[in-house]
Structure formats: structure tokens, C-alpha cells
Design a protein around this motif. Sequence first.
Motif, PDB file in Angstrom:
ATOM      1  N   GLY A  56       0.823  -1.207   0.000  1.00 14.63           N
ATOM      2  CA  GLY A  56       0.000   0.000   0.000  1.00 14.63           C
ATOM      3  C   GLY A  56       0.851   1.248   0.000  1.00 14.63           C
ATOM      4  N   GLN A  57       0.203   2.361  -0.149  1.00 16.75           N
ATOM      5  CA  GLN A  57       0.904   3.634  -0.170  1.00 16.75           C
ATOM      6  C   GLN A  57       0.826   4.272   1.212  1.00 16.75           C
ATOM      7  N   ASN A  58       1.908   4.909   1.608  1.00 13.79           N
ATOM      8  CA  ASN A  58       1.988   5.409   2.974  1.00 13.79           C
ATOM      9  C   ASN A  58       2.851   6.656   3.070  1.00 13.79           C
ATOM     10  N   ILE A  59       2.362   7.606   3.838  1.00 12.54           N
ATOM     11  CA  ILE A  59       3.134   8.807   4.156  1.00 12.54           C
ATOM     12  C   ILE A  59       3.207   8.899   5.671  1.00 12.54           C
ATOM     13  N   ASP A  60       4.413   9.010   6.214  1.00 16.58           N
ATOM     14  CA  ASP A  60       4.587   9.096   7.661  1.00 16.58           C
ATOM     15  C   ASP A  60       5.197  10.431   8.050  1.00 16.58           C
ATOM     16  N   GLN A  61       4.600  11.063   9.030  1.00 18.83           N
ATOM     17  CA  GLN A  61       5.159  12.271   9.607  1.00 18.83           C
ATOM     18  C   GLN A  61       4.784  12.300  11.080  1.00 18.83           C
ATOM     19  N   PRO A  62       5.583  12.971  11.915  1.00 21.88           N
ATOM     20  CA  PRO A  62       5.266  12.982  13.343  1.00 21.88           C
ATOM     21  C   PRO A  62       3.928  13.664  13.594  1.00 21.88           C
ATOM     22  N   THR A  63       3.244  13.201  14.625  1.00 23.70           N
ATOM     23  CA  THR A  63       1.924  13.743  14.933  1.00 23.70           C
ATOM     24  C   THR A  63       2.009  15.157  15.477  1.00 23.70           C
ATOM     25  N   GLU A  64       2.968  15.395  16.337  1.00 27.28           N
ATOM     26  CA  GLU A  64       3.064  16.692  17.004  1.00 27.28           C
ATOM     27  C   GLU A  64       4.517  17.017  17.329  1.00 27.28           C
ATOM     28  N   MET A  65       4.852  18.292  17.231  1.00 24.59           N
ATOM     29  CA  MET A  65       6.187  18.761  17.611  1.00 24.59           C
ATOM     30  C   MET A  65       6.042  20.081  18.346  1.00 24.59           C
ATOM     31  N   THR A  66       6.977  20.346  19.238  1.00 25.91           N
ATOM     32  CA  THR A  66       6.989  21.599  19.976  1.00 25.91           C
ATOM     33  C   THR A  66       8.341  22.264  19.782  1.00 25.91           C
ATOM     34  N   ALA A  67       8.338  23.570  19.587  1.00 27.04           N
ATOM     35  CA  ALA A  67       9.582  24.312  19.411  1.00 27.04           C
ATOM     36  C   ALA A  67       9.428  25.688  20.043  1.00 27.04           C
ATOM     37  N   THR A  68      10.551  26.365  20.179  1.00 23.20           N
ATOM     38  CA  THR A  68      10.575  27.663  20.847  1.00 23.20           C
ATOM     39  C   THR A  68      10.668  28.787  19.835  1.00 23.20           C
ATOM     40  N   GLU A  69       9.991  29.861  20.117  1.00 25.58           N
ATOM     41  CA  GLU A  69      10.037  31.047  19.261  1.00 25.58           C
ATOM     42  C   GLU A  69      11.488  31.449  19.007  1.00 25.58           C
ATOM     43  N   GLY A  70      11.813  31.737  17.735  1.00 28.97           N
ATOM     44  CA  GLY A  70      13.168  32.126  17.373  1.00 28.97           C
ATOM     45  C   GLY A  70      14.079  30.982  17.002  1.00 28.97           C
ATOM     46  N   ALA A  71      13.678  29.771  17.324  1.00 28.67           N
ATOM     47  CA  ALA A  71      14.511  28.592  17.068  1.00 28.67           C
ATOM     48  C   ALA A  71      14.278  28.058  15.653  1.00 28.67           C
ATOM     49  N   ILE A  72      14.875  26.889  15.386  1.00 31.34           N
ATOM     50  CA  ILE A  72      14.722  26.188  14.103  1.00 31.34           C
ATOM     51  C   ILE A  72      14.058  24.842  14.381  1.00 31.34           C
ATOM     52  N   VAL A  73      13.180  24.430  13.484  1.00 33.88           N
ATOM     53  CA  VAL A  73      12.560  23.104  13.631  1.00 33.88           C
ATOM     54  C   VAL A  73      12.546  22.402  12.280  1.00 33.88           C
ATOM     55  N   GLN A  74      12.729  21.101  12.318  1.00 39.14           N
ATOM     56  CA  GLN A  74      12.703  20.283  11.105  1.00 39.14           C
ATOM     57  C   GLN A  74      11.580  19.262  11.223  1.00 39.14           C
ATOM     58  N   ILE A  75      10.680  19.262  10.270  1.00 35.16           N
ATOM     59  CA  ILE A  75       9.564  18.320  10.239  1.00 35.16           C
ATOM     60  C   ILE A  75       9.837  17.305   9.140  1.00 35.16           C
ATOM     61  N   ASN A  76       9.918  16.049   9.530  1.00 37.33           N
ATOM     62  CA  ASN A  76      10.261  14.995   8.581  1.00 37.33           C
ATOM     63  C   ASN A  76       9.037  14.339   7.972  1.00 37.33           C
ATOM     64  N   CYS A  77       9.231  13.819   6.781  1.00 36.44           N
ATOM     65  CA  CYS A  77       8.175  13.092   6.068  1.00 36.44           C
ATOM     66  C   CYS A  77       8.826  11.953   5.294  1.00 36.44           C
ATOM     67  N   THR A  78       8.395  10.735   5.547  1.00 33.49           N
ATOM     68  CA  THR A  78       8.876   9.596   4.758  1.00 33.49           C
ATOM     69  C   THR A  78       7.700   9.025   3.985  1.00 33.49           C
ATOM     70  N   TYR A  79       7.991   8.511   2.818  1.00 34.36           N
ATOM     71  CA  TYR A  79       6.898   8.043   1.966  1.00 34.36           C
ATOM     72  C   TYR A  79       7.241   6.730   1.268  1.00 34.36           C
ATOM     73  N   GLN A  80       6.194   5.956   1.034  1.00 30.67           N
ATOM     74  CA  GLN A  80       6.280   4.743   0.220  1.00 30.67           C
ATOM     75  C   GLN A  80       5.084   4.791  -0.706  1.00 30.67           C
ATOM     76  N   THR A  81       5.349   5.084  -1.961  1.00 32.05           N
ATOM     77  CA  THR A  81       4.255   5.243  -2.923  1.00 32.05           C
ATOM     78  C   THR A  81       4.577   4.488  -4.196  1.00 32.05           C
ATOM     79  N   SER A  82       3.540   4.225  -4.970  1.00 31.55           N
ATOM     80  CA  SER A  82       3.745   3.611  -6.277  1.00 31.55           C
ATOM     81  C   SER A  82       4.071   4.730  -7.248  1.00 31.55           C
ATOM     82  N   GLY A  83       5.330   4.950  -7.467  1.00 28.76           N
ATOM     83  CA  GLY A  83       5.776   6.028  -8.332  1.00 28.76           C
ATOM     84  C   GLY A  83       5.892   7.351  -7.584  1.00 28.76           C
ATOM     85  N   PHE A  84       6.523   8.293  -8.234  1.00 29.33           N
ATOM     86  CA  PHE A  84       6.738   9.601  -7.597  1.00 29.33           C
ATOM     87  C   PHE A  84       6.715  10.678  -8.680  1.00 29.33           C
TER      88      PHE A  84
END
Lengths: 114, 109
Positions: free
Chosen positions: B1-29
Amino acid sequence: DVKVTQSSRYLVKRTGEKVFLECVQDMDHENMFWYRQDPGLGLRLIYFSYDVKMKEKGDIPEGYSVSREKKERFSLILESASTNQTSMYLCASSLADTHTGELFFGEGSRLTVL
Amino acid sequence: GQNIDQPTEMTATEGAIVQINCTYQTSGFNGLFWYQQHAGEAPTFLSYNVLDGLEEKGRFSSFLSRSKGYSYLLLKELQMKDSASYLCAVKDSNYQLIWGAGTKLIIKP
């Protein structure tokens, strides 16, 4: 500014009632889409349309139908609403021939079926 | 099957940097999208990646590695208004969009 307008932000209906959700876009887009958005799930495509009077089933078309009589308007119809159709419904549109196929969304219609 | 995964929730501080990840398994791209959705509002387009590498747009950048089935959205100099859900979506071989469930980002002062 581009705009996709959904007719109702909030609706409450009873089981078995017929429900119409309307969507109008002012960007002359060919493509229009209906999604539902539920907590913990990605957007799920119900129906889409690439042209007037054309419609294609998405991933979850059961219990829904659509109508596209004019290019700017795409309606979603629930013939007999059920409680499992309680959800946020999002309409979107896009140009037919763009590199990205960026979607423009309406603000959503939150439907509660009692 | 096709699947996209990303974290449900993240917390960060004003002024900082945050990285939100996404992994995928799809039929074609055929491209990967990031959308931002503030609570009670419509999702709005942030970025599109179809080739490997980093795309920068102001405070936001998006990275793609097709061989790893991986993308991230990088938000710099975080502001309170960046509190929102961030949706990752992949266009598959049929040019249909497959959506992740979204990452709710909470910014604290």
C-alpha cells in the motif's frame, strides 16, 4: 486574490437527511476536488472533476455523489447522511496544466450528523 | 500500500529552528508537496519538490531525497504565527495525491 468559497462552514444534520455542500472558485480552474479530513488521517479524496459535467471517483466515493454543471461550481451531495459521515469537508481547485498542480483550498465545511 | 509518515506533534521555541520529517512509500513519484494549515483554516501551499535537494523560500526550506523516500520541511526563526499543522503529500505514478496525517507544530514563547 484567488478564492475558493464553500457555502457552509458548519452544518448539523440528522441521519437520513440529504445534504448539499457547495463550492465555488473564481480562478477559472479546470480541476476541482472534494476531500474529507478526519483527525489522525490524511486528506482522503472523495470525488474530483477535470471539466464541466465530468466526474471521477476518488478513494472513498461510497455514500457521496457530485455535480459539476458549471466550471466554477462543484457540489458534493450526501443522499442519506449517516453518522460516519461526520467530518470536515474540504473543496479544492487547481489549473489543468501546471508544473506543480498546486491546490487552492476552501476553508472547509464541518458537518455533524446526529 | 501507499503510505506517508510524519510525526503527529512537535513543539519548538520562538526564534529557534525546527525540522519536520516526512517519509513516503508510494507507487511512483511525481513530486512532493508541503502545505500549512492553521486551525480552522484552509491548507495553503508552501513548497513543491520533484528533484533531489534543498529548495529555499524565505524562512522555510524543503528538502527531498527520492532514493530514501524522505523529505523535510525546515522552519527558521520561528514565530508564534508558525503554530499550525504541516501536511506532506506525494503525487504518485497516476498523478494522484497521497496525504500524510499532518504534523501539529506548537510554538512556545
